[in-house]
Design a protein around this motif. Structure first.
Motif, short mmCIF file in Angstrom:
data_model
loop_
_atom_site.label_atom_id
_atom_site.label_comp_id
_atom_site.label_asym_id
_atom_site.label_seq_id
_atom_site.Cartn_x
_atom_site.Cartn_y
_atom_site.Cartn_z
N LEU A 38 -33.88 -18.65 -62.07
CA LEU A 38 -32.68 -18.19 -62.77
C LEU A 38 -32.34 -16.76 -62.37
O LEU A 38 -31.17 -16.41 -62.18
CB LEU A 38 -32.88 -18.29 -64.29
CG LEU A 38 -31.65 -18.00 -65.13
CD1 LEU A 38 -30.50 -18.93 -64.76
CD2 LEU A 38 -31.99 -18.15 -66.61
N GLY A 39 -33.36 -15.92 -62.21
CA GLY A 39 -33.12 -14.55 -61.75
C GLY A 39 -32.50 -14.51 -60.37
O GLY A 39 -31.59 -13.72 -60.10
N ALA A 40 -32.99 -15.38 -59.47
CA ALA A 40 -32.43 -15.43 -58.12
C ALA A 40 -30.98 -15.90 -58.15
O ALA A 40 -30.13 -15.38 -57.42
CB ALA A 40 -33.28 -16.35 -57.25
N ALA A 59 -22.45 -6.08 -61.85
CA ALA A 59 -23.52 -5.25 -62.40
C ALA A 59 -24.26 -5.99 -63.52
O ALA A 59 -25.49 -5.93 -63.60
CB ALA A 59 -22.95 -3.94 -62.92
N ALA A 60 -23.52 -6.70 -64.37
CA ALA A 60 -24.15 -7.44 -65.46
C ALA A 60 -25.03 -8.56 -64.93
O ALA A 60 -26.17 -8.74 -65.37
CB ALA A 60 -23.09 -7.99 -66.41
N LEU A 61 -24.53 -9.32 -63.97
CA LEU A 61 -25.32 -10.42 -63.40
C LEU A 61 -26.54 -9.91 -62.64
O LEU A 61 -27.64 -10.47 -62.77
CB LEU A 61 -24.45 -11.28 -62.49
CG LEU A 61 -23.41 -12.16 -63.17
CD1 LEU A 61 -22.53 -12.83 -62.13
CD2 LEU A 61 -24.07 -13.19 -64.06
N GLY A 65 -30.40 -10.59 -63.61
CA GLY A 65 -31.27 -11.20 -62.61
C GLY A 65 -32.50 -10.36 -62.33
O GLY A 65 -33.61 -10.88 -62.22
N LEU A 66 -32.32 -9.05 -62.21
CA LEU A 66 -33.46 -8.16 -61.99
C LEU A 66 -34.41 -8.18 -63.19
O LEU A 66 -35.63 -8.17 -63.02
CB LEU A 66 -32.98 -6.74 -61.71
CG LEU A 66 -32.35 -6.52 -60.35
CD1 LEU A 66 -31.77 -5.12 -60.25
CD2 LEU A 66 -33.37 -6.76 -59.25
N TYR A 67 -33.85 -8.19 -64.40
CA TYR A 67 -34.69 -8.24 -65.60
C TYR A 67 -35.53 -9.51 -65.62
O TYR A 67 -36.73 -9.47 -65.88
CB TYR A 67 -33.85 -8.14 -66.87
CG TYR A 67 -34.67 -8.40 -68.11
CD1 TYR A 67 -35.54 -7.44 -68.59
CD2 TYR A 67 -34.62 -9.63 -68.75
CE1 TYR A 67 -36.33 -7.68 -69.69
CE2 TYR A 67 -35.40 -9.88 -69.87
CZ TYR A 67 -36.25 -8.91 -70.34
OH TYR A 67 -37.03 -9.16 -71.43
N LEU A 68 -34.91 -10.66 -65.34
CA LEU A 68 -35.67 -11.92 -65.35
C LEU A 68 -36.72 -11.95 -64.24
O LEU A 68 -37.85 -12.41 -64.47
CB LEU A 68 -34.72 -13.10 -65.19
CG LEU A 68 -34.05 -13.58 -66.47
CD1 LEU A 68 -33.08 -14.71 -66.16
CD2 LEU A 68 -35.07 -14.03 -67.48
N ALA A 69 -36.36 -11.48 -63.06
CA ALA A 69 -37.33 -11.46 -61.97
C ALA A 69 -38.50 -10.54 -62.30
O ALA A 69 -39.66 -10.86 -62.04
CB ALA A 69 -36.66 -11.03 -60.67
N ARG A 73 -42.81 -11.52 -63.54
CA ARG A 73 -43.98 -11.03 -62.80
C ARG A 73 -45.03 -10.40 -63.71
O ARG A 73 -46.15 -10.17 -63.28
CB ARG A 73 -43.55 -9.99 -61.76
CG ARG A 73 -42.67 -10.53 -60.67
CD ARG A 73 -43.30 -11.59 -59.84
NE ARG A 73 -44.53 -11.12 -59.23
CZ ARG A 73 -45.50 -11.90 -58.81
NH1 ARG A 73 -45.42 -13.18 -58.94
NH2 ARG A 73 -46.56 -11.40 -58.25
N MET A 74 -44.68 -10.08 -64.95
CA MET A 74 -45.61 -9.43 -65.86
C MET A 74 -46.69 -10.42 -66.30
O MET A 74 -46.38 -11.53 -66.69
CB MET A 74 -44.89 -8.91 -67.10
CG MET A 74 -43.91 -7.79 -66.81
SD MET A 74 -44.76 -6.30 -66.33
CE MET A 74 -44.26 -6.14 -64.64
N ARG A 75 -47.93 -9.99 -66.24
CA ARG A 75 -49.05 -10.82 -66.68
C ARG A 75 -49.81 -10.05 -67.76
O ARG A 75 -49.98 -8.85 -67.66
CB ARG A 75 -50.00 -11.12 -65.54
CG ARG A 75 -49.41 -12.04 -64.54
CD ARG A 75 -50.45 -12.43 -63.54
NE ARG A 75 -49.90 -13.43 -62.64
CZ ARG A 75 -50.63 -14.15 -61.85
NH1 ARG A 75 -51.91 -14.02 -61.84
NH2 ARG A 75 -50.07 -15.04 -61.07
N PRO A 76 -50.30 -10.77 -68.74
CA PRO A 76 -51.08 -10.08 -69.77
C PRO A 76 -52.42 -9.59 -69.21
O PRO A 76 -53.01 -10.24 -68.34
CB PRO A 76 -51.30 -11.16 -70.84
CG PRO A 76 -51.18 -12.45 -70.11
CD PRO A 76 -50.18 -12.20 -68.99
N VAL A 77 -52.86 -8.46 -69.71
CA VAL A 77 -54.13 -7.90 -69.28
C VAL A 77 -55.23 -8.60 -70.06
O VAL A 77 -55.19 -8.68 -71.29
CB VAL A 77 -54.18 -6.38 -69.53
CG1 VAL A 77 -55.54 -5.81 -69.18
CG2 VAL A 77 -53.09 -5.69 -68.74
N ILE A 78 -56.21 -9.14 -69.35
CA ILE A 78 -57.32 -9.82 -69.99
C ILE A 78 -58.46 -8.84 -70.14
O ILE A 78 -58.98 -8.31 -69.15
CB ILE A 78 -57.77 -11.05 -69.17
CG1 ILE A 78 -56.62 -12.04 -69.08
CG2 ILE A 78 -59.00 -11.68 -69.78
CD1 ILE A 78 -56.91 -13.22 -68.21
#
Length: 142
Positions: A38-40, A59-61, A65-69, A73-78
């Motif tokens: 969806l980000g792409a 700019a809005a799109l 898109g950048l926010y979703l991408a 990529r964020m992963r929780p720290v274990i």
């Protein structure tokens, strides 16, 4: 028009490569793939809107898109929980009289199976590392 199809094909290949690298539990992996695709699409829509001269829409799109991408990529720290000495010995498979070399060799064997790149999980690798740290710092060997 050919350039747009080339860009869409590149995005599809990129998404498939990311899909192949998923090592997380099922629900989270689907979210990451969906958010990436969806980000792409949003980024491509932003580029198309910019080419047509609609800068505010572009700019809005692009921002969405950048926010979703980025968020995909964020992963929780274990973080590892404190582990008892008996549990640490059980995880590594060493006895009470194990030397530092034996502990390190057992850790190396366990990490060969538990590492996420070898089919293990991040949580299991964290537990193996915690067991090694517990046994090596027990007597000030580390």
């Amino acid at each position: 028009m050919g350039l747009i199809w080339l860009a869409l094909a590149a995005i599809a290949v990129w998404a498939l490569v990311r899909l192949g690298r998923q090592t997380e539990r099922r629900g989270r992996a689907h979210w990451r793939v969906t958010a990436t695709l969806l980000g792409a699409v949003l980024l491509a829509g932003g580029a198309l809107a910019a080419f047509r001269g609609s800068w505010l829409t572009a700019a809005a799109l692009a921002g969405a898109g950048l926010y979703l991408a980025w968020s995909s990529r964020m992963r929780p720290v274990i973080r590892s929980e404190p582990i008892s000495e008996a549990d640490a010995r059980a995880v590594l498979g060493v006895g009470p009289a194990a030397t530092e070399a034996e502990i390190r060799a057992a850790w190396k064997r366990a990490m060969a199976r538990a590492h996420p790149d070898q089919g293990g999980t991040e949580g299991l690798a964290t537990r193996v590392n915690a067991a090694r740290d517990r046994l090596l710092t027990k007597s000030g060997r580390r």
